[in-house]
Design an enzyme around this catalytic site. Structure first.
Site, PDB file in Angstrom:
ATOM      1  N   THR A 126       8.421   0.801  -2.504  1.00 33.96           N
ATOM      2  CA  THR A 126       8.530   0.912  -3.966  1.00 33.96           C
ATOM      3  C   THR A 126       7.162   0.934  -4.636  1.00 33.96           C
ATOM      4  OG1 THR A 126       8.779  -1.485  -4.200  1.00 33.96           O
ATOM      5  CG2 THR A 126      10.794  -0.168  -4.050  1.00 33.96           C
ATOM      6  N   HIS A 164       0.937   1.409  -2.910  1.00 37.65           N
ATOM      7  CA  HIS A 164      -0.377   0.840  -2.569  1.00 37.65           C
ATOM      8  C   HIS A 164      -0.127   0.029  -1.311  1.00 37.65           C
ATOM      9  CE1 HIS A 164      -4.342  -1.167  -4.039  1.00 37.65           C
ATOM     10  NE2 HIS A 164      -4.058  -1.712  -2.866  1.00 37.65           N
ATOM     11  N   HIS A 199       0.581  -2.320   1.471  1.00 38.57           N
ATOM     12  CA  HIS A 199       0.729  -3.782   1.432  1.00 38.57           C
ATOM     13  C   HIS A 199       1.499  -4.236   2.655  1.00 38.57           C
ATOM     14  CE1 HIS A 199       4.061  -1.974  -0.833  1.00 38.57           C
ATOM     15  NE2 HIS A 199       4.819  -2.969  -0.410  1.00 38.57           N
TER      16      HIS A 199
HETATM   17  P1  AMP Z   1       7.848  -2.500  -1.023  1.00 37.91           P
HETATM   18  O1  AMP Z   1       9.312  -2.371  -1.349  1.00 37.91           O
HETATM   19  O2  AMP Z   1       7.565  -2.686   0.423  1.00 37.91           O
HETATM   20  O3  AMP Z   1       7.028  -1.407  -1.668  1.00 37.91           O
HETATM   21  O4  AMP Z   1       7.404  -3.894  -1.656  1.00 37.91           O
HETATM   22  C1  AMP Z   1       6.915  -4.055  -2.961  1.00 37.91           C
HETATM   23  C2  AMP Z   1       6.960  -5.523  -3.230  1.00 37.91           C
HETATM   24  O5  AMP Z   1       6.155  -5.788  -4.361  1.00 37.91           O
HETATM   25  C3  AMP Z   1       8.361  -6.070  -3.536  1.00 37.91           C
HETATM   26  O6  AMP Z   1       8.692  -7.068  -2.593  1.00 37.91           O
HETATM   27  C4  AMP Z   1       8.226  -6.599  -4.961  1.00 37.91           C
HETATM   28  O7  AMP Z   1       8.972  -7.775  -5.184  1.00 37.91           O
HETATM   29  C5  AMP Z   1       6.728  -6.860  -5.058  1.00 37.91           C
HETATM   30  N1  AMP Z   1       6.181  -6.830  -6.403  1.00 37.91           N
HETATM   31  C6  AMP Z   1       6.331  -5.862  -7.337  1.00 37.91           C
HETATM   32  N2  AMP Z   1       5.644  -6.173  -8.439  1.00 37.91           N
HETATM   33  C7  AMP Z   1       5.034  -7.363  -8.197  1.00 37.91           C
HETATM   34  C8  AMP Z   1       4.165  -8.218  -8.967  1.00 37.91           C
HETATM   35  N3  AMP Z   1       3.796  -7.907 -10.230  1.00 37.91           N
HETATM   36  N4  AMP Z   1       3.744  -9.371  -8.415  1.00 37.91           N
HETATM   37  C9  AMP Z   1       4.115  -9.697  -7.151  1.00 37.91           C
HETATM   38  N5  AMP Z   1       4.911  -8.928  -6.379  1.00 37.91           N
HETATM   39  C10 AMP Z   1       5.371  -7.787  -6.902  1.00 37.91           C
HETATM   40 ZN    ZN Z   2      -3.393   0.812  -6.059  1.00 43.56          ZN
END
Ligand code: AMP
Ligand code: ZN
Length: 112
Positions: A93, A96, A98
């Protein structure tokens, strides 16, 4: 660039930091899936695993050298899982790179 994690790195969006150095930031996931759920990101924007190259991969190695320290500091003394979602089928989602560190309880064997 409209990237939420770059905004977190810039301090434009608050985060609950778990670790930081010149190249890496780790912070607690806003929607934790497990009792401990931390995200580890490179400070330089990389979109996903698909965008890792010989030119930018050093930070990925540094992330994996640092993950055990982040996990230990978060109390994950009995193991943890490291996950990265890449692309639509994996439900990435945030575009970037992670790495999710999840743990704090026994995790299911099934990963997908
Ligand atoms: P992914 O689905 O692997 O792209 O994971 C994105 C993650 O980012 C999800 O687990 C979200 O809960 C987390 N996330 C999105 N926005 C934030 C934020 N502002 N602070 C901390 N985590 C976030
Ligand atoms: Zn970025």
């Amino acid at each position: 660039m409209d990237c939420i994690f770059c905004k977190i790195i810039a301090g434009e969006i608050p985060s609950n930091k778990a670790y930081e150095d010149d190249d890496i930031l780790a912070f607690y996931d806003i929607n934790p899936q497990t009792p401990v759920h931390i995200l580890v990101i490179p400070k330089k924007h990389i979109a996903s695993v698909d965008a890792v190259t010989p030119e930018n991969s050093a930070v990925v190695a540094k992330i994996f050298e640092t993950i055990p320290k982040i996990a230990a500091a978060a109390g994950l003394t009995n193991g943890y899982r490291v996950i990265t979602n890449c692309g639509d089928d994996a439900c990435q989602t945030v575009k970037h790179l992670h790495f999710h560190i999840i743990g704090g309880r026994k995790l299911p064997e099934n990963m997908g």
